[in-house]
Structures are given as C-alpha cells and as structure tokens.
Design a protein around this motif. Sequence first.
Motif, PDB file in Angstrom:
ATOM      1  N   PRO A 136      27.590  16.797  -2.625  1.00 17.74           N
ATOM      2  CA  PRO A 136      28.300  17.104  -3.873  1.00 17.74           C
ATOM      3  C   PRO A 136      28.222  15.968  -4.901  1.00 17.74           C
ATOM      4  CG  PRO A 136      29.607  17.772  -1.994  1.00 17.74           C
ATOM      5  CD  PRO A 136      28.436  17.016  -1.453  1.00 17.74           C
ATOM      6  N   GLY A 137      28.217  14.729  -4.421  1.00 11.57           N
ATOM      7  CA  GLY A 137      28.099  13.615  -5.346  1.00 11.57           C
ATOM      8  C   GLY A 137      26.763  13.623  -6.067  1.00 11.57           C
ATOM      9  N   ARG A 138      25.714  14.013  -5.342  1.00  8.16           N
ATOM     10  CA  ARG A 138      24.399  14.073  -5.971  1.00  8.16           C
ATOM     11  C   ARG A 138      24.346  15.172  -7.033  1.00  8.16           C
ATOM     12  NH1 ARG A 138      18.558  14.520  -2.792  1.00  8.16           N
ATOM     13  NH2 ARG A 138      17.275  14.011  -4.631  1.00  8.16           N
ATOM     14  N   LEU A 139      24.958  16.322  -6.719  1.00  7.18           N
ATOM     15  CA  LEU A 139      25.005  17.410  -7.699  1.00  7.18           C
ATOM     16  C   LEU A 139      25.814  17.000  -8.933  1.00  7.18           C
ATOM     17  CD1 LEU A 139      25.545  20.512  -5.370  1.00  7.18           C
ATOM     18  CD2 LEU A 139      23.453  19.864  -6.601  1.00  7.18           C
ATOM     19  N   ALA A 140      26.937  16.312  -8.699  1.00  7.81           N
ATOM     20  CA  ALA A 140      27.752  15.858  -9.823  1.00  7.81           C
ATOM     21  C   ALA A 140      26.980  14.856 -10.677  1.00  7.81           C
ATOM     22  CB  ALA A 140      29.044  15.231  -9.311  1.00  7.81           C
ATOM     23  N   GLY A 141      26.238  13.963 -10.028  1.00  7.75           N
ATOM     24  CA  GLY A 141      25.449  12.998 -10.775  1.00  7.75           C
ATOM     25  C   GLY A 141      24.353  13.655 -11.593  1.00  7.75           C
ATOM     26  N   ALA A 142      23.710  14.682 -11.029  1.00  6.86           N
ATOM     27  CA  ALA A 142      22.664  15.397 -11.775  1.00  6.86           C
ATOM     28  C   ALA A 142      23.250  16.113 -12.984  1.00  6.86           C
ATOM     29  CB  ALA A 142      21.957  16.385 -10.856  1.00  6.86           C
ATOM     30  N   ALA A 143      24.425  16.756 -12.792  1.00  3.74           N
ATOM     31  CA  ALA A 143      25.061  17.451 -13.912  1.00  3.74           C
ATOM     32  C   ALA A 143      25.491  16.473 -15.005  1.00  3.74           C
ATOM     33  CB  ALA A 143      26.267  18.243 -13.409  1.00  3.74           C
ATOM     34  N   ALA A 144      26.026  15.314 -14.609  1.00  5.11           N
ATOM     35  CA  ALA A 144      26.399  14.300 -15.603  1.00  5.11           C
ATOM     36  C   ALA A 144      25.168  13.800 -16.347  1.00  5.11           C
ATOM     37  CB  ALA A 144      27.116  13.142 -14.917  1.00  5.11           C
ATOM     38  N   GLY A 145      24.047  13.670 -15.635  1.00  5.76           N
ATOM     39  CA  GLY A 145      22.816  13.247 -16.284  1.00  5.76           C
ATOM     40  C   GLY A 145      22.329  14.244 -17.322  1.00  5.76           C
ATOM     41  N   LEU A 146      22.545  15.540 -17.056  1.00  3.28           N
ATOM     42  CA  LEU A 146      22.150  16.558 -18.033  1.00  3.28           C
ATOM     43  C   LEU A 146      23.027  16.508 -19.284  1.00  3.28           C
ATOM     44  CD1 LEU A 146      21.456  19.614 -15.693  1.00  3.28           C
ATOM     45  CD2 LEU A 146      19.769  18.210 -16.914  1.00  3.28           C
ATOM     46  N   LEU A 147      24.296  16.167 -19.108  1.00  2.00           N
ATOM     47  CA  LEU A 147      25.204  16.066 -20.253  1.00  2.00           C
ATOM     48  C   LEU A 147      25.046  14.743 -21.004  1.00  2.00           C
ATOM     49  CD1 LEU A 147      28.534  17.516 -18.791  1.00  2.00           C
ATOM     50  CD2 LEU A 147      27.087  18.549 -20.549  1.00  2.00           C
ATOM     51  N   LEU A 197      32.823  15.474 -23.392  1.00  4.21           N
ATOM     52  CA  LEU A 197      33.374  14.262 -22.788  1.00  4.21           C
ATOM     53  C   LEU A 197      34.209  14.556 -21.543  1.00  4.21           C
ATOM     54  CD1 LEU A 197      33.834  11.222 -22.884  1.00  4.21           C
ATOM     55  CD2 LEU A 197      35.699  11.617 -24.519  1.00  4.21           C
ATOM     56  N   ALA A 198      35.045  15.603 -21.583  1.00  2.40           N
ATOM     57  CA  ALA A 198      35.940  15.881 -20.458  1.00  2.40           C
ATOM     58  C   ALA A 198      35.184  16.222 -19.177  1.00  2.40           C
ATOM     59  CB  ALA A 198      36.919  16.990 -20.832  1.00  2.40           C
ATOM     60  N   PRO A 199      34.266  17.212 -19.186  1.00  2.79           N
ATOM     61  CA  PRO A 199      33.527  17.483 -17.945  1.00  2.79           C
ATOM     62  C   PRO A 199      32.594  16.345 -17.542  1.00  2.79           C
ATOM     63  CG  PRO A 199      32.709  18.855 -19.719  1.00  2.79           C
ATOM     64  CD  PRO A 199      33.938  18.187 -20.231  1.00  2.79           C
ATOM     65  N   PHE A 200      32.035  15.655 -18.536  1.00  2.00           N
ATOM     66  CA  PHE A 200      31.170  14.521 -18.203  1.00  2.00           C
ATOM     67  C   PHE A 200      31.955  13.461 -17.437  1.00  2.00           C
ATOM     68  CE2 PHE A 200      29.610  10.269 -18.970  1.00  2.00           C
ATOM     69  CZ  PHE A 200      28.265  10.372 -18.670  1.00  2.00           C
ATOM     70  N   GLY A 201      33.158  13.134 -17.931  1.00  2.22           N
ATOM     71  CA  GLY A 201      33.964  12.119 -17.257  1.00  2.22           C
ATOM     72  C   GLY A 201      34.290  12.512 -15.835  1.00  2.22           C
ATOM     73  N   ALA A 202      34.636  13.785 -15.616  1.00  2.00           N
ATOM     74  CA  ALA A 202      34.964  14.242 -14.263  1.00  2.00           C
ATOM     75  C   ALA A 202      33.749  14.178 -13.349  1.00  2.00           C
ATOM     76  CB  ALA A 202      35.513  15.662 -14.331  1.00  2.00           C
ATOM     77  N   LEU A 203      32.599  14.612 -13.855  1.00  2.00           N
ATOM     78  CA  LEU A 203      31.382  14.611 -13.036  1.00  2.00           C
ATOM     79  C   LEU A 203      30.910  13.184 -12.750  1.00  2.00           C
ATOM     80  CD1 LEU A 203      29.518  17.502 -14.875  1.00  2.00           C
ATOM     81  CD2 LEU A 203      30.343  17.569 -12.510  1.00  2.00           C
ATOM     82  N   ALA A 204      30.940  12.333 -13.767  1.00  2.00           N
ATOM     83  CA  ALA A 204      30.521  10.939 -13.561  1.00  2.00           C
ATOM     84  C   ALA A 204      31.455  10.232 -12.593  1.00  2.00           C
ATOM     85  CB  ALA A 204      30.484  10.208 -14.894  1.00  2.00           C
ATOM     86  N   GLY A 205      32.757  10.514 -12.685  1.00  2.00           N
ATOM     87  CA  GLY A 205      33.707   9.908 -11.756  1.00  2.00           C
ATOM     88  C   GLY A 205      33.475  10.356 -10.324  1.00  2.00           C
ATOM     89  N   ALA A 206      33.197  11.661 -10.143  1.00  2.00           N
ATOM     90  CA  ALA A 206      32.931  12.168  -8.788  1.00  2.00           C
ATOM     91  C   ALA A 206      31.661  11.555  -8.209  1.00  2.00           C
ATOM     92  CB  ALA A 206      32.822  13.687  -8.832  1.00  2.00           C
ATOM     93  N   ALA A 207      30.616  11.439  -9.039  1.00  2.00           N
ATOM     94  CA  ALA A 207      29.365  10.847  -8.555  1.00  2.00           C
ATOM     95  C   ALA A 207      29.552   9.379  -8.189  1.00  2.00           C
ATOM     96  CB  ALA A 207      28.285  10.989  -9.625  1.00  2.00           C
TER      97      ALA A 207
END
Length: 331
Positions: free
Chosen positions: A133-144, A111-121
């Motif tokens: 960077p927003g696109r990378l954060a969104g892709a990482a959130a999608g994987l989680l 939950l913690a890294p997902f929230g940070a990545l989703a917020g950045a995206a």
Amino acid sequence: MSPKRERLMVPEAEFSSYYGRPILKAPVWKVPDVPAYLYLGGLAGVSASLAALADATGRPELRRTGRVAAAAGATASVGFLVHDLGRPERFLHMLRVLKPTSPLSVGSWILAPFGALAGAAAASEVTGIAAGPGRLAGAAAGLLGPALTTYTAVLIADTAVPGWHEAHRELPFVFAGSAMAAGGGVGLLARDGGPARRVAVAGAALELAASAVVERRDRLSARAYRTGRAGAALRVARAATAAGGLAAAAGALTRGRSRALLDGAAALLLNAGSVATRYGVFEAGMATARDPAYTVVPQRARLNARDEGQPATRTGPTSASRSSARSRTES
C-alpha cells in the motif's frame, strides 16, 4: 520643414487614486506564510514524483529521500496555509465542494489528497509496514506532484493584481523550474540521486530563463520585479540558483567526498534560490497592488490606443505614459 511639437502648458498629471486610497485592495496574505506555502508545495510535488520514479527504477535511497521530503513539505505547507487562514476549519470548509472554475478550490483538492498519500508513503518507508500500500500511495502522490508544483502560479495569476495577472503566461514556468531546482536539490543528498541531478540542473535553467522573461517584458508591471524588495530578492534568487545549478553540474564530474560537498552546497543554494524566488514574486505582486500607477497607466494606454485606432495591447503602456509614471513606480 518639420512641424513644431506643441509645448505642454501644464505638467503631466501624477497618477493617484481617490483620496490617496489604493485602487485595488491588496491581498491580506501574510509573510512568511504564503511565500513558504508556495515554496514547500513545489518542493513536495517534485520530491514525490522523483520518489515514484526512483521506486520504479530501483533507487531505494532516492525513493526514501523523496518520500520523506514530500511528506514533510506537504505537512509544513498545509501548516503555513492554515496559519495564514487563521483557523483550521477554514481549510476544511474549502473541501466541502469542488469548483473547477476556482484555482483555490482545485488546489485544495490537490493538496489534501496529496498530503495524505505522501504521508502514507513516507510512514511505510520509515517503518517498513505495509510496503505494498505504501508503494501505491507513493505512485499516486507522484502522479499528483506536477499539478502541485504549478497550481499556485495559476492561483495568484487568477487575480486582479497586475504583477501576477499580467505574468500569467510565464509564472507557471517560473514556479515549475523553481520547484524542480528545489526538489532536485534535495534529491542530491541521496547517494543514488543521479536523476535528481538532471532535474535540479534543468529546473535551475528553466527558472532563470522564465524569470528573465518576466522581468524584461514590455509592460509596466515588469518594473516591480526589478525594483524594491522584490528586485533585491530576485537578484539573490538568480545568484543562488545559478551557483547551485553549477555546483550540481560540477558534482557529476567528481567522486567521493568532493561530490558530497558539491551536492550539499548545491542542495542548499538551490533551495535558498527557490525560497527567494517565491518571496520575490509575492512581493512584486503586492507592490503592484499598492501602487495605483500599475493599474491606471496600462488602462490609459489601452484607451489611448483604441481612440487612435491602433491595436491595443493587454498590458503594454505607451512610452510617454511609462516615463510619466517612472518616478512614482521607482520610489
């Protein structure tokens, strides 16, 4: 000539606990904090995955809708969790170590890294700043995202609460379907939300099928999903989810204003059904924790089966013990 059945000289014992106290200590989780936390996490996870796929396939409106929904859902989910814990530092304490054998520890680290990545995206999407960077954060959130949708089912099933633990095989499917219906429903609000429609319909079907299995299993705890507040909530959930799935499917056959109205109704119904499902599952578990019969009856059935040399099931009570506890569990 068939042998006569022995007549009971005393009535069967009423299942109770020592001095009337519950056998299990019911979780101290609060309403609406925990049901909202369960619902919002699933919504956020599916929305993030949809947004990542939309970004990869050139659907900007679905990507924007998914990123904003993922960030809002994750933020609100953490807020409800912190409120239930009582103090914000308790959530931070859970991040001091990673314990793979603890669903709560693993879930906190999802939950913690997902929230940070989703917020950045979402911030990048809304402001247009740092698109790469927003696109990378969104892709990482999608994987989680998929892990976020189902870890809460593992979290509650990994307890001594009969209504949750005995349904540990089905609850991940219930939660996955519920999350897909909710996240797909939000995605229907985007004009290029074709993939979200398929996710919503598939999620509604999965949720309805898995919930039916939970309620019809031959075990005493299944009764808690059909009676009381849990049963009422789950009946509302079935009606809303079925209606929302039909509205989403019908939207594919229409155009213009009719499609927009159907998609809006489907989004509302599917999310209402998802909320009711999480609340119903929560209440069913709490009911089985409060009533000693849900703990005593299956234990005695397993002991009787072992004494008689029969294969003992994990949770299935005998018909005699089930009928003797019926009046108590239905009250």
